[in-house]
Write a protein that holds these residues in place. Structure first.
Motif, PDB file in Angstrom:
ATOM      1  N   ALA A 179       0.844  -1.203   0.000  1.00  0.00           N
ATOM      2  CA  ALA A 179       0.000   0.000   0.000  1.00  0.00           C
ATOM      3  C   ALA A 179       0.876   1.248   0.000  1.00  0.00           C
ATOM      4  O   ALA A 179       0.617   2.199  -0.746  1.00  0.00           O
ATOM      5  CB  ALA A 179      -0.909  -0.003   1.221  1.00  0.00           C
ATOM      6  N   SER A 180       1.934   1.215   0.826  1.00  0.00           N
ATOM      7  CA  SER A 180       2.813   2.379   0.916  1.00  0.00           C
ATOM      8  C   SER A 180       3.520   2.626  -0.419  1.00  0.00           C
ATOM      9  O   SER A 180       3.577   3.759  -0.906  1.00  0.00           O
ATOM     10  CB  SER A 180       3.837   2.153   2.036  1.00  0.00           C
ATOM     11  N   ALA A 184       3.157   5.667  -3.131  1.00  0.00           N
ATOM     12  CA  ALA A 184       4.334   6.424  -3.573  1.00  0.00           C
ATOM     13  C   ALA A 184       4.414   6.436  -5.101  1.00  0.00           C
ATOM     14  O   ALA A 184       4.692   7.481  -5.707  1.00  0.00           O
ATOM     15  CB  ALA A 184       5.594   5.813  -2.983  1.00  0.00           C
ATOM     16  N   LEU A 185       4.147   5.289  -5.710  1.00  0.00           N
ATOM     17  CA  LEU A 185       4.216   5.207  -7.187  1.00  0.00           C
ATOM     18  C   LEU A 185       3.156   6.080  -7.833  1.00  0.00           C
ATOM     19  O   LEU A 185       3.405   6.784  -8.811  1.00  0.00           O
ATOM     20  CB  LEU A 185       4.035   3.750  -7.634  1.00  0.00           C
TER      21      LEU A 185
ATOM     22  N   ASP B 265      11.543   3.098   8.880  1.00  0.00           N
ATOM     23  CA  ASP B 265      10.708   4.012   9.670  1.00  0.00           C
ATOM     24  C   ASP B 265      10.280   5.234   8.878  1.00  0.00           C
ATOM     25  O   ASP B 265       9.249   5.834   9.153  1.00  0.00           O
ATOM     26  CB  ASP B 265      11.484   4.530  10.891  1.00  0.00           C
ATOM     27  N   LEU B 266      11.116   5.636   7.928  1.00  0.00           N
ATOM     28  CA  LEU B 266      10.812   6.850   7.188  1.00  0.00           C
ATOM     29  C   LEU B 266       9.635   6.647   6.233  1.00  0.00           C
ATOM     30  O   LEU B 266       8.970   7.595   5.843  1.00  0.00           O
ATOM     31  CB  LEU B 266      12.039   7.314   6.395  1.00  0.00           C
ATOM     32  N   ALA B 267       9.382   5.382   5.870  1.00  0.00           N
ATOM     33  CA  ALA B 267       8.321   5.123   4.896  1.00  0.00           C
ATOM     34  C   ALA B 267       6.991   4.772   5.556  1.00  0.00           C
ATOM     35  O   ALA B 267       5.924   5.165   5.089  1.00  0.00           O
ATOM     36  CB  ALA B 267       8.742   3.980   3.971  1.00  0.00           C
ATOM     37  N   LEU B 268       7.060   4.034   6.661  1.00  0.00           N
ATOM     38  CA  LEU B 268       5.820   3.466   7.219  1.00  0.00           C
ATOM     39  C   LEU B 268       6.044   3.199   8.691  1.00  0.00           C
ATOM     40  O   LEU B 268       7.134   2.783   9.087  1.00  0.00           O
ATOM     41  CB  LEU B 268       5.530   2.142   6.493  1.00  0.00           C
ATOM     42  N   VAL B 269       5.010   3.396   9.496  1.00  0.00           N
ATOM     43  CA  VAL B 269       5.156   3.135  10.919  1.00  0.00           C
ATOM     44  C   VAL B 269       5.281   1.626  11.168  1.00  0.00           C
ATOM     45  O   VAL B 269       4.594   0.827  10.533  1.00  0.00           O
ATOM     46  CB  VAL B 269       3.980   3.747  11.710  1.00  0.00           C
TER      47      VAL B 269
END
Lengths: 202, 567
Positions: A179-180, A184-185, B265-269
């Motif tokens: 999902a993240s 981002a994409l 950590d910078l991308a997702l908790v």
């Protein structure tokens, strides 16, 4: 000329904005706080009869099957509640035979609880794998999850994250990451499109 | 309504709505609820309650009874000053909640103004700067850990604004004064914020020597040196406080690593973020990050952007700590040299410098968005929405907030304020230090109702080697082991020290110790004075000295002398 006039307007707007910013900021920080009614605590301490529901889970290692698992939970009102943890899908939210033993305990609100966990391996006597104080970070519902670990022939239970365990574990981790990255994409594509449009524009 | 008022009103409204959702359900009961799953909100409430009672010596007589506890190393002087100024007007719980609710709004607003003023970013694109800074991953960490005062940091964007003005071509002395004032406010908010502010001043203020040797800059430097010297003197005057004694590079390295940001950590908790007594989640919003990375493609004629970019990258690099883990490989990083210096362990949380990176990245992201929107604002409009989504998506709020009533157990109500209170706590091993801090902080927060001085020191992270802890352990040993006839002297000691009440939390002790403890305390003080099971705890309070037997005249000096003898 038009561009110059536009720049002058922007300049004026920004400096006026600064003044209103300071005025509003002072009003907010000083004005809102000074309300005599807020000098005392509003809630009536000790009166709220909050019922706290705890989801208790023990995750067995892959290939390990338990005959049963029990959590003894002591509530502040003095009641000690044994909770049977099962993996047959009978408890709400439990996937049957996924190695995650699930049970629920409901009682008066506790900030911390003594919990004793015991498990029974097939053909063996019941063994205590954990005994300790658990902090509970929510008055209404919380999840406590332990992972069974074998060390030097002895079993014990170690607290672990409650968000994803059992069959769900790899799926949830993957879903979170996917999902993240998808987000981002998508954003990268959108910003690239805006950039390309900007350059293409005469 | 004029346009600036409308814009500022809309900015405020947007940030206020976001903060309500972000901290939900705090806004529904700001006087009786904590949304922090960790334990520092309790010590903050204690501090806000105690601060107005302190004199200029800053010694708390409500803590570390009977010697008192110096608070010159308090985390936040801003919180301290707010509590003192609003004494009797706002109760400590509401004051703490107000910091959590107003802090992000004010901080975001200041960042938005920084982008608008210093980078000439037009509204509404300047909102992106506020969203990136005021609703950042580290702001969420402060909320969840209970460091609400660290959420009130509008000073940092205002400092950035003042620094650029003071070092700019049209600098005036007032700009230098503004730099010094904002830097001081940062320092007084938290020491980490002060450190971040120093980095910001160095990063943005670095100009040619000719420009630096001008009155505004010299004035700012002089004032900051004076304030910094005063702060350092005050800090050195304070007793040992929080530092752990560390002896090896491994320990220093571990401490720095635990308090640093990781790439993941910078991308997702992380799902484990709340497990270890902290909630560190320095997530960078993707919208902010991607717009920031786009800056080199559009930065022609953007003011200050190169310096801001460089500063953001440098600070981000520092916050990664001594080791970076990529694909399972641990690589040494910029802070590795610090791991060989024992004193460096005092710099426990490099990640707390992140606000500088959020501020610089947010301002640049806003400038880039404005640039992209220059020709077709409607097409770029969704960027604002995406920045709002980022405030929630990666950070995980409000799903990570707790719902904890701050009710004080009824057993504490009606206790006479005379005499000290010993909160009997079990011994926590060094690995359970967070549990020890939780129990200590929780017990201290109840003082706002019973007003009795506590034998435990209510601030500082050294919980296992304080004089109050020594007394606690002496009572435990006397009751449970009774070596050398210790029990016979317990009552005598406690009365000599002026301890009028002892609180027992039976559920904290192993079942085998509970009855011996109850029996011992009954032997010392008779039947329990009060018992309660509300407020989330089972409490039994024993009364050693009847209120009518309490003689206040000259007693404190005697208790103090007795305590010295006890130690």
């Amino acid at each position: 000329m038009v561009a110059l006039r536009y720049a002058q307007l922007k300049e004026h707007e920004i400096s006026s904005c600064d003044r209103t910013f300071w005025a509003l900021w002072l009003a907010l920080t000083l004005g809102l706080l000074v309300t005599p009614a807020w000098a005392s605590e509003a809630s009536d301490p000790g009166e709220a009869a909050v019922q706290q529901r705890l989801l208790l889970r023990v995750v067995a290692p892959p290939g390990v099957v338990l005959d049963g698992a029990t959590a003894m939970v002591e509530r502040p009102d003095g009641r000690t509640i044994p909770v049977r943890l099962s993996d047959d899908g009978t408890e709400p939210g439990d996937l049957s035979w996924d190695g995650v033993y699930v049970g629920y305990s409901t009682g008066v609100f506790a900030r911390y609880l003594p919990v004793e966990l015991s498990v029974t391996f097939p053909g063996e006597a019941r063994m205590v794998v954990h005994s300790g104080i658990e902090r509970i970070d929510d008055a209404y519902s919380a999840a406590l999850t332990w992972r069974l670990v074998e060390l030097d022939g002895a079993w014990y239970a170690r607290r672990t994250s409650s968000t994803s365990v059992g069959f769900e574990e790899p799926v949830n981790e993957l879903v979170g990451l996917a999902a993240s990255l998808s987000w981002a994409l998508f954003l990268a594509a959108y910003i690239t499109w805006l950039l390309v449009r900007r350059r293409a524009d005469p | 309504m004029s346009r600036p008022w409308a814009q500022n009103g809309a900015t405020l409204a947007l940030y206020a709505v976001i903060v309500c959702a972000w901290t939900w359900p705090l806004v529904t009961d700001p006087t009786g609820l904590s949304v922090s799953p960790q334990f520092d909100a309790y010590s903050l409430i204690w501090l806000l309650d105690e601060a107005p009672r302190l004199g200029w010596d800053m010694v708390s007589h409500g803590s570390a009874w009977p010697t008192g506890h110096g608070l010159v190393r308090v985390d936040s002087f801003i919180a301290f000053a707010a509590a003192t100024a609003l004494r009797g007007v706002v109760n400590p719980v509401l004051l703490a909640s107000s910091m959590a609710l107003l802090g992000p709004v004010l901080s975001a607003w200041a960042a938005e103004r920084f982008a608008a003023h210093s980078l000439r970013v037009a509204w509404p694109w300047s909102l992106i700067a506020g969203l990136c800074y005021g609703f950042s991953g580290l702001m969420a960490t402060a909320l969840l850990e209970g460091h609400y005062y660290a959420m009130v940091t509008p000073w940092l964007p205002l400092l950035a604004m003042a620094t650029l003005l003071a070092t700019g071509p049209r600098a005036r002395p007032i700009h230098g004064v503004a730099v010094a004032v904002m830097w001081t406010l940062c320092l007084l908010t938290t020491a980490y914020c002060g450190l971040a502010a120093s980095l910001l001043v160095l990063g943005l203020g670095a100009r040619s020597p000719r420009r630096l040797l001008r009155p505004p800059v010299l004035l700012a430097c002089g004032l900051m040196l004076a304030t910094g010297a005063g702060f350092t003197w005050l800090y050195l005057r304070g007793d040992g406080g929080s530092g752990d004694t560390l002896s090896s590079a491994v320990t220093t390295s571990r401490i720095l690593e635990a308090g640093s940001a990781s790439v993941a950590d910078l991308a997702l908790v992380s799902p484990d973020a709340e497990l270890i007594g902290h909630s560190i989640s320095p997530v960078l919003g993707w919208t902010c990050l991607l717009l920031f990375l786009t800056a080199p493609l559009v930065w022609k004629r953007l003011p200050h952007v190169r310096r801001l970019m460089l500063l953001a990258v440098v600070v981000l690099t520092i916050t990664m700590g001594p080791v970076v883990e990529i694909a399972g490989q641990r690589l040494p990083w910029v802070l590795t040299p610090l791991t060989h210096m024992d004193w460096a362990s005092a710099f426990r949380f490099p990640v707390r410098l992140m606000p500088v990176a959020y501020l610089c990245m947010g301002a640049i992201a806003a400038a880039v968005a404005a640039r992209l929107a220059a020709r077709s604002p409607r097409l770029a409009g969704p960027l604002l929405l995406f920045a709002v989504v980022d405030c929630f998506l990666g950070i995980g709020l409000p799903a990570r907030t707790a719902r904890l009533p701050l009710d004080v157990p009824s057993a504490y109500r009606g206790l006479p304020p005379e005499g000290g209170l010993l909160e009997l706590l079990p011994y926590f091993t060094s690995s359970d230090v967070d549990d020890a801090l939780f129990m200590r902080n929780l017990a201290c927060s109840y003082q706002r109702v019973h007003h009795k001085p506590l034998t435990h020191a209510c601030l500082g992270t050294r919980v296992n080697d304080t004089p109050g802890r020594a007394l606690n352990d002496y009572v435990l040993e006397g009751c449970l082991e009774d070596s050398d006839g210790q029990r016979a002297q317990l009552r005598q000691w406690l009365v000599a020290l002026g301890v009028s009440h002892v609180t027992l939390r039976p559920l904290l002790f192993p079942p085998n110790d509970r009855e011996p403890l109850r029996g011992c305390l009954s032997e010392l003080a008779g039947e329990p004075h009060a018992t309660s099971s509300d407020g989330g705890e089972l409490l039994v309070i024993y009364q050693l000295i009847e209120p009518q037997d309490w003689d206040p005249s000259g007693e404190h000096a005697l208790h103090h002398a007795a305590f010295m003898e006890f130690l």
